[in-house]
Write a protein that holds these residues in place. Sequence first.
Motif, PDB file in Angstrom:
ATOM      1  N   UNK A 107      -1.533 -11.962  -7.685  1.00  0.00           N
ATOM      2  CA  UNK A 107      -1.982 -10.593  -7.911  1.00  0.00           C
ATOM      3  C   UNK A 107      -1.309  -9.580  -6.999  1.00  0.00           C
ATOM      4  N   UNK A 108      -0.939  -9.972  -5.783  1.00  0.00           N
ATOM      5  CA  UNK A 108      -0.316  -9.038  -4.852  1.00  0.00           C
ATOM      6  C   UNK A 108       0.524  -9.797  -3.846  1.00  0.00           C
ATOM      7  N   UNK A 109       1.451  -9.099  -3.206  1.00  0.00           N
ATOM      8  CA  UNK A 109       2.330  -9.694  -2.198  1.00  0.00           C
ATOM      9  C   UNK A 109       2.634  -8.628  -1.151  1.00  0.00           C
ATOM     10  N   UNK A 110       2.779  -9.057   0.106  1.00  0.00           N
ATOM     11  CA  UNK A 110       3.039  -8.119   1.201  1.00  0.00           C
ATOM     12  C   UNK A 110       3.934  -8.775   2.230  1.00  0.00           C
ATOM     13  N   UNK A 111       4.763  -7.941   2.868  1.00  0.00           N
ATOM     14  CA  UNK A 111       5.633  -8.405   3.946  1.00  0.00           C
ATOM     15  C   UNK A 111       4.847  -8.506   5.238  1.00  0.00           C
ATOM     16  N   UNK A 112       4.976  -9.652   5.930  1.00  0.00           N
ATOM     17  CA  UNK A 112       4.295  -9.819   7.208  1.00  0.00           C
ATOM     18  C   UNK A 112       5.133  -9.192   8.319  1.00  0.00           C
ATOM     19  N   UNK A 113       4.622  -9.272   9.535  1.00  0.00           N
ATOM     20  CA  UNK A 113       5.352  -8.743  10.685  1.00  0.00           C
ATOM     21  C   UNK A 113       6.445  -9.691  11.158  1.00  0.00           C
ATOM     22  N   UNK A 136      -5.132  -6.495  -2.416  1.00  0.00           N
ATOM     23  CA  UNK A 136      -4.197  -5.871  -1.479  1.00  0.00           C
ATOM     24  C   UNK A 136      -4.205  -6.641  -0.164  1.00  0.00           C
ATOM     25  N   UNK A 137      -3.070  -6.578   0.540  1.00  0.00           N
ATOM     26  CA  UNK A 137      -2.891  -7.261   1.824  1.00  0.00           C
ATOM     27  C   UNK A 137      -2.133  -6.339   2.775  1.00  0.00           C
ATOM     28  N   UNK A 138      -2.513  -6.338   4.044  1.00  0.00           N
ATOM     29  CA  UNK A 138      -1.802  -5.536   5.053  1.00  0.00           C
ATOM     30  C   UNK A 138      -1.871  -6.251   6.396  1.00  0.00           C
ATOM     31  N   UNK A 139      -0.867  -5.996   7.257  1.00  0.00           N
ATOM     32  CA  UNK A 139      -0.782  -6.597   8.586  1.00  0.00           C
ATOM     33  C   UNK A 139      -0.814  -5.507   9.645  1.00  0.00           C
ATOM     34  N   UNK A 140      -1.522  -5.787  10.747  1.00  0.00           N
ATOM     35  CA  UNK A 140      -1.573  -4.830  11.853  1.00  0.00           C
ATOM     36  C   UNK A 140      -0.192  -4.679  12.466  1.00  0.00           C
ATOM     37  N   UNK A 141       0.133  -3.436  12.848  1.00  0.00           N
ATOM     38  CA  UNK A 141       1.463  -3.107  13.356  1.00  0.00           C
ATOM     39  C   UNK A 141       1.426  -2.640  14.803  1.00  0.00           C
ATOM     40  N   UNK A 190      -7.309  -8.122   4.092  1.00  0.00           N
ATOM     41  CA  UNK A 190      -7.211  -8.390   2.656  1.00  0.00           C
ATOM     42  C   UNK A 190      -8.330  -7.662   1.941  1.00  0.00           C
ATOM     43  N   UNK A 191      -8.012  -7.141   0.759  1.00  0.00           N
ATOM     44  CA  UNK A 191      -8.997  -6.446  -0.058  1.00  0.00           C
ATOM     45  C   UNK A 191      -9.338  -7.234  -1.298  1.00  0.00           C
ATOM     46  N   UNK A 192     -10.551  -7.054  -1.789  1.00  0.00           N
ATOM     47  CA  UNK A 192     -11.029  -7.803  -2.946  1.00  0.00           C
ATOM     48  C   UNK A 192     -11.378  -6.859  -4.078  1.00  0.00           C
ATOM     49  N   UNK A 193     -11.620  -7.427  -5.248  1.00  0.00           N
ATOM     50  CA  UNK A 193     -11.998  -6.644  -6.418  1.00  0.00           C
ATOM     51  C   UNK A 193     -13.435  -6.168  -6.356  1.00  0.00           C
ATOM     52  N   UNK A 194     -14.223  -6.674  -5.416  1.00  0.00           N
ATOM     53  CA  UNK A 194     -15.617  -6.258  -5.266  1.00  0.00           C
ATOM     54  C   UNK A 194     -15.806  -5.136  -4.252  1.00  0.00           C
ATOM     55  N   UNK A 195     -14.729  -4.647  -3.649  1.00  0.00           N
ATOM     56  CA  UNK A 195     -14.816  -3.548  -2.695  1.00  0.00           C
ATOM     57  C   UNK A 195     -14.969  -3.967  -1.254  1.00  0.00           C
ATOM     58  N   UNK A 248      -7.759  -0.796  -3.875  1.00  0.00           N
ATOM     59  CA  UNK A 248      -6.455  -0.610  -4.511  1.00  0.00           C
ATOM     60  C   UNK A 248      -5.306  -0.826  -3.543  1.00  0.00           C
ATOM     61  N   UNK A 249      -5.473  -0.404  -2.280  1.00  0.00           N
ATOM     62  CA  UNK A 249      -4.369  -0.519  -1.331  1.00  0.00           C
ATOM     63  C   UNK A 249      -4.897  -0.508   0.094  1.00  0.00           C
ATOM     64  N   UNK A 250      -4.204  -1.226   0.980  1.00  0.00           N
ATOM     65  CA  UNK A 250      -4.487  -1.245   2.408  1.00  0.00           C
ATOM     66  C   UNK A 250      -3.201  -0.960   3.168  1.00  0.00           C
ATOM     67  N   UNK A 251      -3.326  -0.201   4.265  1.00  0.00           N
ATOM     68  CA  UNK A 251      -2.126   0.143   5.043  1.00  0.00           C
ATOM     69  C   UNK A 251      -2.521   0.374   6.491  1.00  0.00           C
ATOM     70  N   UNK A 252      -1.836  -0.297   7.418  1.00  0.00           N
ATOM     71  CA  UNK A 252      -2.036  -0.103   8.852  1.00  0.00           C
ATOM     72  C   UNK A 252      -1.043   0.939   9.368  1.00  0.00           C
TER      73      UNK A 252
END
Length: 449
Positions: free
Chosen positions: A157-163, A201-206, A214-219, A245-249
């Motif tokens: 469902x989603x993909x994100x670049x790690x640190x 959605x997926x995001x990594x701390x910077x 990580x985010x889910x369909x249930x909020x 819908x989206x996560x961002x650090x």
Amino acid sequence: MLGEHLNSDESRGLLLAIDKMREILHGEKITLPEIVVVVFAAAGSTIYVYRRVFHLHQTLTDHKSDIKHLLPFGDEHLVSVDESNTLRVWDIQSGSVYLSLEFNTQNFHITSLLHPATYVNKLLVTSRQGTMQLWNIKANKLLHEFFTNDTKSNSITTIAQSTVVDVVAIGYNDGQIRLHNLRYDETLVTFTQDFNGPITSIAFRLDNIPHMATGSSTGHICIWNLDTCHLISQMRQAHKECAIASLHFIPGEPLLISNGSDNALREWIFDMPDGQSCRLYRERCGHSKSPRCVRFHDNDIILSAGNDGRLRTFHTILDNLSRCFGRTTRYKWELELNENDDDNNENENTEQPLPIVDLRCEVIKENDWDGIVAVHENRRRISAWNYIRATRSQHRFEHERFATKVYHNVDVVATCCDISPCGNFCVIGYSTGHIDMYNMQSGIYRGSF
């Protein structure tokens, strides 16, 4: 004290150096490079390119069906995917198609895109079948396909670049998250989210802290510790009744930004005593469903209400002064009386929001009592609101005639309302032709027309 610092040798030397640099730039006619902010937006089968956020620069119209994915690729290219599973790479400067690829939806249905860090001209494409493909878009060549032998793989469902270079995070439809090394085609660790539904959605701390969100369909939002490989905190109902819908650090800051289909943008800060959990820091919200009516409260405040049942105020100058008065549901005294609603539906959900179709306001008495009245869809009872306290009143604006047997089988609904210029009375019109007047302070019936 300030004058001593300005008259010091260091200050005079700094001002002299600035003057010399200004003369050099003016004499050599050196111009600094212009920083242009470009925004891409897709609507239907058309891509709109905006320069400096609000100036429409060009439109890209080669797609034949609705566009579902956009990915800026470097400074000169844009990748887009439409509903027909066609991938196009655009040249931003010329607006032409640099590369076009068509995928078979039965074998490889595209779900997300990623440009891996340090992978020049490489594009990672994921599919609903659970496989991934790494393409060289400059040579138009498929370099490698991942998870081809994984028979138990679910839809990605989603993909994100790690640190970390070569490592990406992959989210699946069954709530699984996989950290995978692209160079060695090896899965490093797997997490499982207990909430029902896919990873959205997926995001990594910077800020040099090994945390993943990580985010889910249930909020809900989950925070994972990558050193110990376990869950450390959760934000339940971060976005109510909708998917993340989206996560961002924010780079270098302990701040996480999230948004969802509820038309809300929320900022979370990691400053709790345990050093792992976070709290809501700021938010900007709008209507989660389409608005039905908009009114000016004064020169700077706008009142807005709609199908989500929420009454909101928007400040035309300072957005941080905008407020939400809450969601309109059935009154407590309605539930205590155990009355059927206007549509006589005994199975009606008591938490269902009541859409607002019309509202009126008067500011002259708002410091003393309620100054806002609203009409709800298919209901005869209107709601009153206090602007100063940002709360809903408990006044029952309903004539006793509608409780008699004469109107037992008649669907009576309020169609319009207004407040007198003095702010003391409100007038309500009904579908039966009645016009009733009530006192705004006490809610008592005062007459009919």
